[in-house]
Design a protein around this motif. Structure first.
Motif, PDB file in Angstrom:
ATOM      1  N   THR A  99      29.403  23.355  31.809  1.00 45.43           N
ATOM      2  CA  THR A  99      30.159  22.355  32.560  1.00 45.43           C
ATOM      3  C   THR A  99      29.232  21.629  33.509  1.00 45.43           C
ATOM      4  O   THR A  99      28.049  21.916  33.594  1.00 45.43           O
ATOM      5  CB  THR A  99      31.312  23.022  33.327  1.00 45.43           C
ATOM      6  N   HIS A 100      29.793  20.666  34.220  1.00 50.82           N
ATOM      7  CA  HIS A 100      29.001  20.037  35.263  1.00 50.82           C
ATOM      8  C   HIS A 100      29.641  20.240  36.616  1.00 50.82           C
ATOM      9  O   HIS A 100      30.674  20.892  36.736  1.00 50.82           O
ATOM     10  CB  HIS A 100      28.667  18.564  34.980  1.00 50.82           C
ATOM     11  N   ASP A 101      28.994  19.730  37.615  1.00 53.99           N
ATOM     12  CA  ASP A 101      29.290  20.072  39.005  1.00 53.99           C
ATOM     13  C   ASP A 101      30.744  19.931  39.415  1.00 53.99           C
ATOM     14  O   ASP A 101      31.248  20.760  40.143  1.00 53.99           O
ATOM     15  CB  ASP A 101      28.392  19.271  39.945  1.00 53.99           C
ATOM     16  N   HIS A 102      31.431  18.916  38.948  1.00 52.78           N
ATOM     17  CA  HIS A 102      32.757  18.717  39.531  1.00 52.78           C
ATOM     18  C   HIS A 102      33.738  19.812  39.158  1.00 52.78           C
ATOM     19  O   HIS A 102      34.601  20.158  39.946  1.00 52.78           O
ATOM     20  CB  HIS A 102      33.294  17.305  39.256  1.00 52.78           C
ATOM     21  N   THR A 103      33.609  20.431  37.987  1.00 49.47           N
ATOM     22  CA  THR A 103      34.536  21.501  37.616  1.00 49.47           C
ATOM     23  C   THR A 103      34.360  22.709  38.529  1.00 49.47           C
ATOM     24  O   THR A 103      35.334  23.317  38.969  1.00 49.47           O
ATOM     25  CB  THR A 103      34.322  21.920  36.151  1.00 49.47           C
ATOM     26  N   THR A 128      20.444  17.397  34.070  1.00 52.34           N
ATOM     27  CA  THR A 128      20.807  16.571  35.213  1.00 52.34           C
ATOM     28  C   THR A 128      21.467  15.318  34.672  1.00 52.34           C
ATOM     29  O   THR A 128      20.926  14.661  33.781  1.00 52.34           O
ATOM     30  CB  THR A 128      19.554  16.179  36.024  1.00 52.34           C
ATOM     31  N   PHE A 129      22.628  15.008  35.189  1.00 49.25           N
ATOM     32  CA  PHE A 129      23.341  13.809  34.767  1.00 49.25           C
ATOM     33  C   PHE A 129      23.047  12.684  35.748  1.00 49.25           C
ATOM     34  O   PHE A 129      23.025  12.898  36.953  1.00 49.25           O
ATOM     35  CB  PHE A 129      24.857  14.051  34.726  1.00 49.25           C
ATOM     36  N   VAL A 130      22.847  11.516  35.233  1.00 50.60           N
ATOM     37  CA  VAL A 130      22.608  10.332  36.048  1.00 50.60           C
ATOM     38  C   VAL A 130      23.891   9.518  36.072  1.00 50.60           C
ATOM     39  O   VAL A 130      24.518   9.299  35.037  1.00 50.60           O
ATOM     40  CB  VAL A 130      21.448   9.493  35.466  1.00 50.60           C
ATOM     41  N   ASN A 131      24.288   9.086  37.238  1.00 49.42           N
ATOM     42  CA  ASN A 131      25.447   8.221  37.360  1.00 49.42           C
ATOM     43  C   ASN A 131      24.975   6.772  37.378  1.00 49.42           C
ATOM     44  O   ASN A 131      24.003   6.445  38.046  1.00 49.42           O
ATOM     45  CB  ASN A 131      26.224   8.536  38.650  1.00 49.42           C
ATOM     46  N   ALA A 132      25.676   5.940  36.637  1.00 45.11           N
ATOM     47  CA  ALA A 132      25.318   4.524  36.561  1.00 45.11           C
ATOM     48  C   ALA A 132      26.551   3.689  36.849  1.00 45.11           C
ATOM     49  O   ALA A 132      27.675   4.127  36.632  1.00 45.11           O
ATOM     50  CB  ALA A 132      24.778   4.192  35.176  1.00 45.11           C
ATOM     51  N   PHE A 133      26.331   2.506  37.339  1.00 45.97           N
ATOM     52  CA  PHE A 133      27.418   1.567  37.635  1.00 45.97           C
ATOM     53  C   PHE A 133      27.179   0.342  36.764  1.00 45.97           C
ATOM     54  O   PHE A 133      26.120  -0.275  36.841  1.00 45.97           O
ATOM     55  CB  PHE A 133      27.384   1.183  39.124  1.00 45.97           C
ATOM     56  N   ALA A 134      28.132   0.010  35.919  1.00 48.71           N
ATOM     57  CA  ALA A 134      27.973  -1.123  35.003  1.00 48.71           C
ATOM     58  C   ALA A 134      29.189  -2.033  35.100  1.00 48.71           C
ATOM     59  O   ALA A 134      30.296  -1.584  35.388  1.00 48.71           O
ATOM     60  CB  ALA A 134      27.816  -0.619  33.568  1.00 48.71           C
ATOM     61  N   VAL A 135      28.975  -3.301  34.882  1.00 52.23           N
ATOM     62  CA  VAL A 135      30.071  -4.281  34.866  1.00 52.23           C
ATOM     63  C   VAL A 135      30.033  -5.025  33.534  1.00 52.23           C
ATOM     64  O   VAL A 135      29.020  -5.036  32.836  1.00 52.23           O
ATOM     65  CB  VAL A 135      29.963  -5.294  36.034  1.00 52.23           C
ATOM     66  N   SER A 136      31.126  -5.648  33.213  1.00 52.28           N
ATOM     67  CA  SER A 136      31.222  -6.450  31.997  1.00 52.28           C
ATOM     68  C   SER A 136      30.237  -7.606  32.065  1.00 52.28           C
ATOM     69  O   SER A 136      30.013  -8.193  33.129  1.00 52.28           O
ATOM     70  CB  SER A 136      32.646  -6.993  31.861  1.00 52.28           C
ATOM     71  N   GLY A 137      29.658  -7.935  30.921  1.00 52.84           N
ATOM     72  CA  GLY A 137      28.735  -9.066  30.862  1.00 52.84           C
ATOM     73  C   GLY A 137      29.393 -10.388  31.202  1.00 52.84           C
ATOM     74  O   GLY A 137      28.715 -11.372  31.485  1.00 52.84           O
ATOM     75  N   GLY A 138      30.725 -10.410  31.211  1.00 57.00           N
ATOM     76  CA  GLY A 138      31.453 -11.636  31.531  1.00 57.00           C
ATOM     77  C   GLY A 138      31.594 -11.910  33.017  1.00 57.00           C
ATOM     78  O   GLY A 138      32.061 -12.980  33.409  1.00 57.00           O
TER      79      GLY A 138
END
Length: 156
Positions: free
Chosen positions: A70-74, A101-111
């Protein structure tokens, strides 16, 4: 003694097949199979941010043949924010190692007009300060990060 008597080792994953946790668990299972010389299966028990799989581990025979990937939040976050998660990590489990190690990313729509995080913040503020953001699971690290971003930049 882990996987005594040639029994199959079971790795519980609290998330659906095909995701990051599942993929890493399957790589781990393949390597453990070779190192331990016993069959190793990945058993997906998705739902409730890993709570279902954690509850299965808690009720499993404590013979070393069932592991929980599992990962940290559980393990760290859910017991702090859910009144009765069905397990107490400090009492019910023994950590045996870190794997990834998991990397968190922030993505937005190309639009969108945003081409950077700063552009995104400015764009949301220009829209009245409200935006919808998807997260992978309630009470997960990404949810808390989104809340921190909202507080930091005064966004809803």
């Amino acid at each position: 003694a882990l996987a005594q008597g040639g029994k199959t080792l079971r790795i519980l994953v609290g998330f659906p097949p095909g995701g990051g946790s599942d993929a890493i668990a399957r790589l781990l299972a393949d390597r453990l199979k070779d190192v331990l010389g016993v069959p190793v299966v990945v058993e997906n028990r998705p739902g409730a941010g890993g709570q279902i799989a954690a509850q299965v581990l808690k009720t499993s025979v404590p013979d070393g043949n069932t592991l929980f990937f599992t990962h940290d939040h559980t393990i760290s976050i859910l017991p702090q924010v859910v009144k009765h998660p069905g397990f107490d990590p400090a009492q019910d489990f023994i950590g045996v190692g870190g794997v990834a190690t998991f990397v968190n990313a922030f993505a937005v729509s190309g639009g969108t007009p945003a081409r950077s995080f700063g552009d995104y913040v400015a764009w949301v503020k220009a829209q009245g300060g409200k935006s919808a953001v998807g997260i992978p699971a309630p009470a997960s690290t990404p949810e808390f990060l989104v809340k921190l971003v909202g507080e930091r930049f005064k966004l809803d």
